[in-house]
Design a protein around this motif. Sequence first.
Motif, PDB file in Angstrom:
ATOM      1  N   PRO A   1       0.811  -1.222   0.000  1.00 26.43           N
ATOM      2  CA  PRO A   1       0.000   0.000   0.000  1.00 26.43           C
ATOM      3  C   PRO A   1       0.844   1.271   0.000  1.00 26.43           C
ATOM      4  CG  PRO A   1      -0.877  -1.588   1.586  1.00 26.43           C
ATOM      5  CD  PRO A   1       0.448  -2.116   1.123  1.00 26.43           C
ATOM      6  N   LEU A   2       1.977   1.240   0.710  1.00 25.87           N
ATOM      7  CA  LEU A   2       2.864   2.400   0.730  1.00 25.87           C
ATOM      8  C   LEU A   2       3.421   2.662  -0.665  1.00 25.87           C
ATOM      9  CD1 LEU A   2       4.385   4.572   2.311  1.00 25.87           C
ATOM     10  CD2 LEU A   2       6.113   2.857   2.865  1.00 25.87           C
ATOM     11  N   LEU A   3       3.818   1.607  -1.371  1.00 24.65           N
ATOM     12  CA  LEU A   3       4.359   1.765  -2.717  1.00 24.65           C
ATOM     13  C   LEU A   3       3.299   2.264  -3.689  1.00 24.65           C
ATOM     14  CD1 LEU A   3       6.539  -1.460  -2.854  1.00 24.65           C
ATOM     15  CD2 LEU A   3       7.398   0.884  -2.937  1.00 24.65           C
TER      16      LEU A   3
ATOM     17  N   ALA B   1       4.665  16.681  -1.136  1.00 25.94           N
ATOM     18  CA  ALA B   1       3.592  15.727  -0.828  1.00 25.94           C
ATOM     19  C   ALA B   1       2.659  16.358   0.197  1.00 25.94           C
ATOM     20  CB  ALA B   1       4.174  14.433  -0.281  1.00 25.94           C
ATOM     21  N   VAL B   2       1.463  16.694  -0.235  1.00 24.78           N
ATOM     22  CA  VAL B   2       0.454  17.241   0.678  1.00 24.78           C
ATOM     23  C   VAL B   2      -0.883  16.575   0.386  1.00 24.78           C
ATOM     24  CG1 VAL B   2       1.611  19.487   0.836  1.00 24.78           C
ATOM     25  CG2 VAL B   2      -0.219  19.160  -0.831  1.00 24.78           C
ATOM     26  N   ALA B   3      -1.726  16.532   1.393  1.00 23.66           N
ATOM     27  CA  ALA B   3      -3.101  16.085   1.205  1.00 23.66           C
ATOM     28  C   ALA B   3      -3.983  17.321   1.211  1.00 23.66           C
ATOM     29  CB  ALA B   3      -3.520  15.134   2.323  1.00 23.66           C
ATOM     30  N   ARG B   4      -4.803  17.455   0.196  1.00 24.55           N
ATOM     31  CA  ARG B   4      -5.701  18.606   0.123  1.00 24.55           C
ATOM     32  C   ARG B   4      -6.974  18.315   0.914  1.00 24.55           C
ATOM     33  NH1 ARG B   4      -2.243  18.480  -3.672  1.00 24.55           N
ATOM     34  NH2 ARG B   4      -1.354  20.425  -4.434  1.00 24.55           N
TER      35      ARG B   4
ATOM     36  N   SER C   1     -10.785   7.294   1.172  1.00 18.31           N
ATOM     37  CA  SER C   1     -10.710   8.699   1.586  1.00 18.31           C
ATOM     38  C   SER C   1      -9.891   8.889   2.858  1.00 18.31           C
ATOM     39  CB  SER C   1     -12.127   9.263   1.795  1.00 18.31           C
ATOM     40  OG  SER C   1     -12.817   8.526   2.799  1.00 18.31           O
ATOM     41  N   TYR C   2      -9.675   7.811   3.596  1.00 20.71           N
ATOM     42  CA  TYR C   2      -8.905   7.903   4.836  1.00 20.71           C
ATOM     43  C   TYR C   2      -7.475   7.369   4.691  1.00 20.71           C
ATOM     44  CZ  TYR C   2     -13.027   9.096   7.632  1.00 20.71           C
ATOM     45  OH  TYR C   2     -14.115   9.734   8.172  1.00 20.71           O
ATOM     46  N   LEU C   3      -7.132   6.835   3.522  1.00 20.75           N
ATOM     47  CA  LEU C   3      -5.845   6.162   3.363  1.00 20.75           C
ATOM     48  C   LEU C   3      -4.664   7.088   3.636  1.00 20.75           C
ATOM     49  CD1 LEU C   3      -4.135   3.715   2.538  1.00 20.75           C
ATOM     50  CD2 LEU C   3      -4.391   4.433   0.149  1.00 20.75           C
ATOM     51  N   LEU C   4      -4.660   8.268   3.021  1.00 19.57           N
ATOM     52  CA  LEU C   4      -3.530   9.176   3.179  1.00 19.57           C
ATOM     53  C   LEU C   4      -3.456   9.719   4.608  1.00 19.57           C
ATOM     54  CD1 LEU C   4      -1.126  10.574   1.993  1.00 19.57           C
ATOM     55  CD2 LEU C   4      -2.626  12.375   1.141  1.00 19.57           C
ATOM     56  N   ILE C   5      -4.613  10.080   5.174  1.00 20.33           N
ATOM     57  CA  ILE C   5      -4.631  10.559   6.563  1.00 20.33           C
ATOM     58  C   ILE C   5      -4.051   9.499   7.484  1.00 20.33           C
ATOM     59  CG2 ILE C   5      -6.109  11.310   8.477  1.00 20.33           C
ATOM     60  CD1 ILE C   5      -8.102  12.317   6.369  1.00 20.33           C
TER      61      ILE C   5
ATOM     62  N   ARG D   1      -1.947   7.013   6.724  1.00 18.49           N
ATOM     63  CA  ARG D   1      -0.511   6.825   6.509  1.00 18.49           C
ATOM     64  C   ARG D   1       0.303   7.958   7.127  1.00 18.49           C
ATOM     65  NH1 ARG D   1       3.644   9.542   4.146  1.00 18.49           N
ATOM     66  NH2 ARG D   1       2.539   9.940   2.202  1.00 18.49           N
ATOM     67  N   VAL D   2      -0.160   9.202   6.953  1.00 18.97           N
ATOM     68  CA  VAL D   2       0.583  10.343   7.491  1.00 18.97           C
ATOM     69  C   VAL D   2       0.554  10.327   9.017  1.00 18.97           C
ATOM     70  CG1 VAL D   2       0.695  12.863   7.603  1.00 18.97           C
ATOM     71  CG2 VAL D   2       0.197  11.725   5.424  1.00 18.97           C
ATOM     72  N   THR D   3      -0.590   9.952   9.586  1.00 21.90           N
ATOM     73  CA  THR D   3      -0.677   9.875  11.045  1.00 21.90           C
ATOM     74  C   THR D   3       0.276   8.814  11.588  1.00 21.90           C
ATOM     75  OG1 THR D   3      -2.989  10.612  11.028  1.00 21.90           O
ATOM     76  CG2 THR D   3      -2.225   9.463  13.005  1.00 21.90           C
ATOM     77  N   LEU D   4       0.330   7.660  10.931  1.00 22.13           N
ATOM     78  CA  LEU D   4       1.266   6.616  11.356  1.00 22.13           C
ATOM     79  C   LEU D   4       2.713   7.100  11.228  1.00 22.13           C
ATOM     80  CD1 LEU D   4      -0.194   3.298   9.874  1.00 22.13           C
ATOM     81  CD2 LEU D   4      -0.166   4.031  12.261  1.00 22.13           C
ATOM     82  N   GLY D   5       3.006   7.807  10.135  1.00 21.78           N
ATOM     83  CA  GLY D   5       4.354   8.332   9.965  1.00 21.78           C
ATOM     84  C   GLY D   5       4.711   9.335  11.043  1.00 21.78           C
ATOM     85  N   SER D   6       3.783  10.211  11.386  1.00 25.12           N
ATOM     86  CA  SER D   6       4.031  11.198  12.443  1.00 25.12           C
ATOM     87  C   SER D   6       4.241  10.518  13.786  1.00 25.12           C
ATOM     88  CB  SER D   6       2.860  12.186  12.516  1.00 25.12           C
ATOM     89  OG  SER D   6       2.740  12.924  11.316  1.00 25.12           O
ATOM     90  N   ILE D   7       3.446   9.492  14.063  1.00 26.39           N
ATOM     91  CA  ILE D   7       3.615   8.744  15.310  1.00 26.39           C
ATOM     92  C   ILE D   7       4.983   8.068  15.329  1.00 26.39           C
ATOM     93  CG2 ILE D   7       2.803   6.695  16.563  1.00 26.39           C
ATOM     94  CD1 ILE D   7      -0.059   7.542  15.794  1.00 26.39           C
ATOM     95  N   GLY D   8       5.419   7.567  14.170  1.00 26.74           N
ATOM     96  CA  GLY D   8       6.747   6.965  14.106  1.00 26.74           C
ATOM     97  C   GLY D   8       7.832   7.954  14.489  1.00 26.74           C
ATOM     98  N   VAL D   9       7.721   9.207  14.019  1.00 26.26           N
ATOM     99  CA  VAL D   9       8.706  10.232  14.372  1.00 26.26           C
ATOM    100  C   VAL D   9       8.630  10.569  15.856  1.00 26.26           C
ATOM    101  CG1 VAL D   9       9.458  12.608  13.967  1.00 26.26           C
ATOM    102  CG2 VAL D   9       8.728  11.189  12.043  1.00 26.26           C
ATOM    103  N   LEU D  10       7.421  10.666  16.404  1.00 22.63           N
ATOM    104  CA  LEU D  10       7.259  10.955  17.836  1.00 22.63           C
ATOM    105  C   LEU D  10       7.900   9.855  18.678  1.00 22.63           C
ATOM    106  CD1 LEU D  10       3.579  12.280  17.945  1.00 22.63           C
ATOM    107  CD2 LEU D  10       5.693  13.612  18.013  1.00 22.63           C
ATOM    108  N   CYS D  11       7.814   8.612  18.199  1.00 22.84           N
ATOM    109  CA  CYS D  11       8.432   7.505  18.937  1.00 22.84           C
ATOM    110  C   CYS D  11       9.946   7.519  18.784  1.00 22.84           C
ATOM    111  CB  CYS D  11       7.855   6.165  18.465  1.00 22.84           C
ATOM    112  SG  CYS D  11       6.136   5.901  18.971  1.00 22.84           S
TER     113      CYS D  11
END
Length: 443
Positions: free
Chosen positions: A192-194, A307-310, A404-408, A410-420
Amino acid sequence: MTDIPRRAVSRTAKLAALPLGFAGRTVLGMGKRVTGLASDVISAEIQQRTAEQLFSVLGQLKGGAMKFGQALSVFEAALPEEIAAPYRQALTKLQEAAPPLPAATVHRVLAEQLGPAWRERFVSFDDTPAAAASIGQVHRAVWRDPDDGAPRDVAVKIQYPGAGDALLADLKQLSRLGGMFRAIQPGLDVKPLLVELRERITEELDYELEAESQRAFAAAYVGDDEIFIPAVLTATPRVLVTEWIEGTPLAEIIREGSEEQRDEAGRLMAILHLSAPARAGLLHADPHPGNFRLLPDGRLGVIDFGAVARMPEGTPEPIGRLAGLALRGEADAVVDGLREEGFVSRTEQIDAQAVLDFIRPMLDPVAEEEFRFTRAWLRAEATRLASPRSPAYQLSRQLNLPPSYLLIHRVTLGSIGVLCQLEAKAPYRSILERWLPGFAPVG
């Protein structure tokens, strides 16, 4: 043959060789199993050797491989420590390092994009790149203001010639490596990421579109005392000139920052992630540490808006409302809301309490007034959700992720990864209460 095609051939050969190496290690593991060596020892050995080769090759590449490595690197906190530790440095290097283009190639792109007299637009231009990204590299320069000639420190992002073709070729090769990633982390599905990276290539290759997004962010956060967005000075399809910012990269803070720095960086990251849809109608969709700086004045500097989500209507209200319902233990209401949004089939029977048990641990960061994200917490959640023997894994097979929620997501998971990675402690619940629509205070 020019240097660019030769590099592309070399890159493709390295990527193509990865599955062969993985197959050899798997056969080696089977042989050792026949000799009686414990299966968990074999698995660990295969994991380590696979990770070593994979991260080594990704670390040498530009194009899609580097972009994929950047995306993957924010999830390294979820990998088992014995796998993550030896390669954390290699992963981090993916975020800000790549072999530079020759100066002659850089000059040729500048002449094509800014005109033959491009040097007249700068007071000075440093041919040595200050940073490299997946599809371009950044040079430091001094811009000459077209109105009054005043100098201004700028970052000049220059797209690699043939970047689009390289991205597509690399992602096609990487799509064949799913087995390797499952060897490193069982349950890790990179497809899915690819797919998403492929869908966003066209947008990220258009620097004029990126400039438009960056201007929108800059207007939304102008004068803000916590978030800083550098101004755009000029843009063409393959060259982007923006205000230069000084600061400590988040990757450096992750490696050697103080607890206070890491906590503050995490707090500011959360504010950016949650406030941008409401303030700018956009979500910064590339949350790897190379895109953020902690500025001397304490603000979070943000770069790279390719890379932005509108999200013109902001974050969907059901996200906050359902999170609040889950924290209050209202299982039936949670399932009803998930059905309405398409996460659960309207016809399939599902255990509401099991759904609540599935969701509730994910909300630990906002269950209390403050929370510290840690690698251990993320690894525990990854294991709970990815292990085929886990009740959470079994339940997840009954849930859907609406497009409609896929990008949100993925970005949330990525942000959580950085916070960790930061292991940052902050009052995340109060940030949600301010910026997440529908999220009602708990208790």
